[in-house]
Design a protein around this motif. Structure first.
Motif, PDB file in Angstrom:
ATOM      1  N   GLU A 104       0.549  -1.346   0.063  1.00 24.47           N
ATOM      2  CA  GLU A 104       0.239   0.263  -0.099  1.00 24.47           C
ATOM      3  C   GLU A 104       0.857   1.277   0.243  1.00 24.47           C
ATOM      4  OE1 GLU A 104      -3.280   2.012  -0.347  1.00 24.47           O
ATOM      5  OE2 GLU A 104      -3.096   0.205  -0.177  1.00 24.47           O
ATOM      6  N   LYS A 105       2.050   1.387   0.535  1.00 22.01           N
ATOM      7  CA  LYS A 105       2.893   1.690   0.434  1.00 22.01           C
ATOM      8  C   LYS A 105       3.629   2.537  -0.705  1.00 22.01           C
ATOM      9  CE  LYS A 105       3.980   2.506   5.394  1.00 22.01           C
ATOM     10  NZ  LYS A 105       5.079   2.201   6.174  1.00 22.01           N
ATOM     11  N   ILE A 106       3.637   1.185  -1.362  1.00 23.35           N
ATOM     12  CA  ILE A 106       4.329   1.374  -2.663  1.00 23.35           C
ATOM     13  C   ILE A 106       3.090   2.108  -3.478  1.00 23.35           C
ATOM     14  CG2 ILE A 106       4.925   0.200  -4.940  1.00 23.35           C
ATOM     15  CD1 ILE A 106       5.980  -2.296  -2.594  1.00 23.35           C
ATOM     16  N   ARG A 107       1.814   1.727  -3.747  1.00 22.78           N
ATOM     17  CA  ARG A 107       0.903   2.106  -4.621  1.00 22.78           C
ATOM     18  C   ARG A 107       0.417   4.323  -3.914  1.00 22.78           C
ATOM     19  NH1 ARG A 107      -1.326  -2.603  -3.118  1.00 22.78           N
ATOM     20  NH2 ARG A 107      -1.533  -4.161  -4.367  1.00 22.78           N
ATOM     21  N   GLN A 108       0.675   4.559  -2.741  1.00 16.77           N
ATOM     22  CA  GLN A 108       0.560   5.576  -2.527  1.00 16.77           C
ATOM     23  C   GLN A 108       2.048   6.173  -2.982  1.00 16.77           C
ATOM     24  OE1 GLN A 108       0.602   5.709   1.527  1.00 16.77           O
ATOM     25  NE2 GLN A 108      -1.599   4.794   0.951  1.00 16.77           N
ATOM     26  N   ALA A 109       3.080   6.503  -3.022  1.00 15.92           N
ATOM     27  CA  ALA A 109       4.185   6.973  -3.301  1.00 15.92           C
ATOM     28  C   ALA A 109       3.802   6.893  -5.199  1.00 15.92           C
ATOM     29  CB  ALA A 109       5.796   5.826  -3.435  1.00 15.92           C
ATOM     30  N   PHE A 110       2.852   5.981  -5.580  1.00 13.82           N
ATOM     31  CA  PHE A 110       3.207   6.799  -7.071  1.00 13.82           C
ATOM     32  C   PHE A 110       1.608   6.290  -7.520  1.00 13.82           C
ATOM     33  CE2 PHE A 110       6.487   3.005  -7.866  1.00 13.82           C
ATOM     34  CZ  PHE A 110       7.008   3.946  -8.328  1.00 13.82           C
ATOM     35  N   TYR A 111       0.609   7.455  -6.242  1.00 18.06           N
ATOM     36  CA  TYR A 111      -0.340   7.851  -6.270  1.00 18.06           C
ATOM     37  C   TYR A 111      -1.643   7.165  -6.821  1.00 18.06           C
ATOM     38  CZ  TYR A 111       3.020  12.163  -6.286  1.00 18.06           C
ATOM     39  OH  TYR A 111       3.477  13.437  -6.815  1.00 18.06           O
ATOM     40  N   VAL A 112      -1.550   6.288  -6.238  1.00 14.51           N
ATOM     41  CA  VAL A 112      -2.383   5.041  -7.160  1.00 14.51           C
ATOM     42  C   VAL A 112      -3.810   4.896  -6.853  1.00 14.51           C
ATOM     43  CG1 VAL A 112      -3.048   2.115  -7.205  1.00 14.51           C
ATOM     44  CG2 VAL A 112      -0.849   3.701  -8.210  1.00 14.51           C
ATOM     45  N   PRO A 113      -3.623   5.512  -5.132  1.00 10.62           N
ATOM     46  CA  PRO A 113      -4.980   5.448  -4.706  1.00 10.62           C
ATOM     47  C   PRO A 113      -6.261   6.817  -4.759  1.00 10.62           C
ATOM     48  CG  PRO A 113      -3.277   4.939  -2.749  1.00 10.62           C
ATOM     49  CD  PRO A 113      -2.936   5.088  -4.818  1.00 10.62           C
ATOM     50  N   MET A 114      -5.177   7.701  -6.001  1.00  7.22           N
ATOM     51  CA  MET A 114      -5.599   9.070  -5.895  1.00  7.22           C
ATOM     52  C   MET A 114      -6.168   8.801  -7.645  1.00  7.22           C
ATOM     53  SD  MET A 114      -3.195  12.463  -5.199  1.00  7.22           S
ATOM     54  CE  MET A 114      -2.628  11.888  -3.453  1.00  7.22           C
ATOM     55  N   LEU A 115      -5.703   7.794  -8.879  1.00  6.49           N
ATOM     56  CA  LEU A 115      -6.033   7.328  -9.796  1.00  6.49           C
ATOM     57  C   LEU A 115      -6.661   6.481  -9.837  1.00  6.49           C
ATOM     58  CD1 LEU A 115      -2.186   7.942 -11.060  1.00  6.49           C
ATOM     59  CD2 LEU A 115      -4.290   9.073 -11.023  1.00  6.49           C
ATOM     60  N   GLN A 116      -7.929   5.889  -8.823  1.00  8.16           N
ATOM     61  CA  GLN A 116      -8.464   4.839  -8.988  1.00  8.16           C
ATOM     62  C   GLN A 116      -9.668   5.224 -10.071  1.00  8.16           C
ATOM     63  OE1 GLN A 116      -8.054   1.632  -8.180  1.00  8.16           O
ATOM     64  NE2 GLN A 116      -5.762   1.634  -7.924  1.00  8.16           N
ATOM     65  N   VAL A 117      -9.974   4.222 -10.792  1.00  5.41           N
ATOM     66  CA  VAL A 117     -11.194   4.942 -11.311  1.00  5.41           C
ATOM     67  C   VAL A 117     -12.574   5.322 -10.182  1.00  5.41           C
ATOM     68  CG1 VAL A 117     -10.199   3.946 -13.117  1.00  5.41           C
ATOM     69  CG2 VAL A 117     -11.429   2.137 -11.947  1.00  5.41           C
ATOM     70  N   ILE A 118     -13.600   5.809 -11.228  1.00  6.43           N
ATOM     71  CA  ILE A 118     -14.790   6.397 -10.009  1.00  6.43           C
ATOM     72  C   ILE A 118     -15.839   4.864  -9.908  1.00  6.43           C
ATOM     73  CG2 ILE A 118     -16.403   7.545 -10.355  1.00  6.43           C
ATOM     74  CD1 ILE A 118     -14.701  10.009 -11.319  1.00  6.43           C
ATOM     75  N   SER A 119     -15.636   4.361 -11.016  1.00  6.91           N
ATOM     76  CA  SER A 119     -16.774   3.036 -10.936  1.00  6.91           C
ATOM     77  C   SER A 119     -16.463   1.759 -10.256  1.00  6.91           C
ATOM     78  CB  SER A 119     -16.476   2.390 -12.330  1.00  6.91           C
ATOM     79  OG  SER A 119     -14.707   1.323 -12.931  1.00  6.91           O
ATOM     80  N   SER A 120     -15.526   2.058  -9.387  1.00  2.95           N
ATOM     81  CA  SER A 120     -15.615   1.199  -8.260  1.00  2.95           C
ATOM     82  C   SER A 120     -15.760   1.520  -6.860  1.00  2.95           C
ATOM     83  CB  SER A 120     -13.575   1.089  -7.497  1.00  2.95           C
ATOM     84  OG  SER A 120     -12.917   2.493  -6.969  1.00  2.95           O
ATOM     85  N   VAL A 121     -16.560   2.840  -7.386  1.00  2.00           N
ATOM     86  CA  VAL A 121     -17.176   3.164  -6.559  1.00  2.00           C
ATOM     87  C   VAL A 121     -19.086   2.409  -6.147  1.00  2.00           C
ATOM     88  CG1 VAL A 121     -19.063   5.049  -5.162  1.00  2.00           C
ATOM     89  CG2 VAL A 121     -16.457   5.423  -6.343  1.00  2.00           C
ATOM     90  N   ASP A 122     -19.439   1.776  -5.526  1.00  2.00           N
ATOM     91  CA  ASP A 122     -20.164   0.513  -5.080  1.00  2.00           C
ATOM     92  C   ASP A 122     -21.693   0.571  -5.031  1.00  2.00           C
ATOM     93  OD1 ASP A 122     -20.630   1.212  -2.584  1.00  2.00           O
ATOM     94  OD2 ASP A 122     -19.866   0.327  -1.963  1.00  2.00           O
ATOM     95  N   ARG A 123     -21.962   2.850  -5.804  1.00  2.00           N
ATOM     96  CA  ARG A 123     -23.187   3.165  -5.538  1.00  2.00           C
ATOM     97  C   ARG A 123     -23.196   3.753  -6.673  1.00  2.00           C
ATOM     98  NH1 ARG A 123     -23.368   8.744  -3.866  1.00  2.00           N
ATOM     99  NH2 ARG A 123     -21.351   9.245  -3.002  1.00  2.00           N
TER     100      ARG A 123
END
Length: 545
Positions: A351-370
């Protein structure tokens, strides 16, 4: 100028960073065949040399560059007039809009989007990306990705890169085709004469592009040896001799840094912040692999006389002596381990590696379950873009050099319309010669980062106009709505949608419409005045009767 010593010094300084770049490649995105072969054998001593999570995160970040900055098939930048507050600027808006469309069409015809993606991968992996811009014999723009570690940089004023030294390898066939045979060293010509070595043997060459002191004024007719940037080719592994000297009117490289710290001309990679996490993840995965193998194939503790008597097959039967049975032999040994704890530690570090590469900010909006409304989508998209924009801001200043190079090349090739060409683009020689220089227009970027800003401007403009109209309707006072130039605001809304500029009326056509409207209004006023005069005459006649 001693080009050889300058090149050697720059390359030596570059090699001081190559250790970090090699580590990042080896542990995030390996390129060598040896790494690929080792990955084919999970049972080897070193099960994996690179982090798959870091590799995936790198590709997500590089893909976000394409999506947010240089989206394929969209006008991600616009050429604008550099004259602010000038009446001529409005007249030239259509020319710049047409030039913008032509530039994007030329980029689409070239290999730009393929090469820029490779550049973005290097930018996110090693912190620095480089692209060389030239043209093919038929006039098509051509771009070449220059891998990190094969070039050295130097900066000029304002921390802008203005010097590049790159190492290239060419076969004798390629060298003769590019440079001719007159100045090539004997060693290379001997290889060219040998049909077996002509197309297979490779030699190293060096290309130095550096600002030229005492450059001549001019942009099109100037001698290449007097252009603003010197272009020097040397046979680097064959006596380091100069085999070609020429020049460029513009700096031909795009050099973009992910982040920039200190005085080094090279960029800082996001992977450098999580080197320890990447190493720890790889170590934990190896430990977890061992733990999983032991759980599936447990270690056994046996008596000395039981060697070769233990049946490990499924459903196999092993006969033990009473003495061995009393000692509970054979039995599993050293198989205990907390698989869940190791898994949790790996997930935390990943998770720290993903944060360093900004992945949480770049997740697609379609992952929201509503289901989200359009307003929520825009708000979420705006938050993501604004969080991502600080790491992208440096690219805009770096990319201006590339846009200037592309515009100048297309201008010289006559790709832009000559009708109504802005006079601000050409600077004539004051000495009376035919030489001229191109003054580069202003550039605005229209990627999603800029679109988020424009969206905020549109929302603010719409909010004001709604309130101004409500005030006008309630009071009859048009003063609030009069301060807005609705024609300028309408052009801003139209251009921000990305609609084709061919549909926009030219400034001359708008002036003609204004004149027609004014003439029609004058005729209507005269008609009403005549009708009023006639009515007054009838009223007077009726009163006299």
């Amino acid at each position: 100028m001693d080009y050889i010593r300058t090149s050697e010094a720059l390359l030596e300084e570059m090699r001081s960073h190559s250790g970090e770049w090699d580590w990042l490649r080896r542990h995030i995105m390996p390129h060598t065949q040896a790494d690929a072969d080792q990955n084919e054998h999970p049972g080897s001593t070193i099960r994996r040399l690179h982090s798959t999570v870091a590799c995936d995160s790198l590709h997500i970040l590089a893909g976000a560059h394409i999506m947010y900055i240089t989206p394929t098939g969209q006008q991600w930048f616009s050429l604008k007039s550099g004259k602010e507050g000038n009446e001529k600027r409005l007249r030239y808006d259509n020319w710049f809009a047409r030039a913008t469309e032509i530039t994007h069409k030329e980029l689409a015809k070239s290999n730009f989007y393929t090469v820029i993606h490779q550049c973005f991968i290097d930018r996110c992996l090693t912190g620095t990306g480089c692209v060389f811009c030239s043209k093919l014999p038929d006039g098509t723009l051509n771009f070449k990705h220059i891998p990190t570690g094969t070039y050295a940089l130097a900066e000029g004023r304002d921390d802008i890169v203005d010097t590049v030294v790159r190492l290239i390898k060419l076969t004798p066939h390629q060298a003769v085709e590019q440079f001719g045979s007159e100045k090539l060293p004997r060693r290379i010509l001997d290889a060219w004469d040998d049909e077996k070595r002509r197309y297979t043997e490779k030699h190293q060459y060096l290309h130095l592009v550096i600002p030229r002191s005492g450059a001549a004024f001019g942009h099109d007719l100037v001698n290449p040896l007097k252009m603003k940037w010197a272009s020097i080719y040397m046979a680097w592994d064959a006596d380091k001799t100069v085999i070609k000297e020429s020049g460029y009117n513009e700096f031909p490289f795009l050099v973009t840094r992910f982040l920039k710290f200190g005085e080094s001309p090279y960029g800082y990679s996001p992977g450098m912040n999580v080197k320890e996490e990447i190493k720890a993840t790889l170590k934990l995965e190896r430990v977890m692999d061992v733990l999983g193998e032991v759980a599936a194939f447990p270690r056994l503790l046996t008596m000395a006389d039981q060697v070769g008597e233990i049946d490990m097959r499924a459903g196999g039967r092993t006969v033990v002596k009473p003495q061995a049975a009393g000692m509970n032999m054979p039995r599993e040994w050293a198989t205990s381990g907390r698989y869940d704890i190791g898994k949790d530690r790996i997930q935390d570090k990943e998770e720290k590696i993903r944060q360093a590469f900004y992945v949480p900010m770049l997740q697609v909006i379609s992952s929201v379950d509503r289901q989200m409304t359009a307003t929520e989508v825009n708000a979420r998209e705006g938050e993501k873009v604004l969080a991502f924009s600080p790491s992208m801001s440096l690219f805009i200043s770096d990319c201006n050099t590339l846009i200037n190079r592309i515009f100048s090349m297309l201008f010289r090739m006559g790709k832009y319309p000559t009708e109504d060409m802005p006079d601000e683009l050409v600077v004539r020689d004051q000495g009376g010669t035919e030489d001229f220089e191109i003054k580069i227009p202003a550039v605005s970027y229209n990627g999603k980062i800029s679109q988020a800003i424009e969206r905020a401007q549109r929302n603010g403009g719409d909010y004001y106009i709604q309130n101004a109209l409500a005030y006008t309707q309630a009071t009859g006072d048009p003063s609030m709505i009069e301060i807005v130039d609705m024609r300028k605001y309408g052009r801003f809304l139209y251009e921000s949608t990305g609609a084709p500029t061919d549909c926009l009326r030219k400034e001359k056509e708008l002036e003609a419409l204004d004149q027609q409207r004014a003439a029609a209004a004058q005729q209507q006023a005269q008609l009403e005045a005549m009708q009023g005069t006639a009515k007054a005459g009838r009223d007077i006649a009726a009163a006299q009767k």
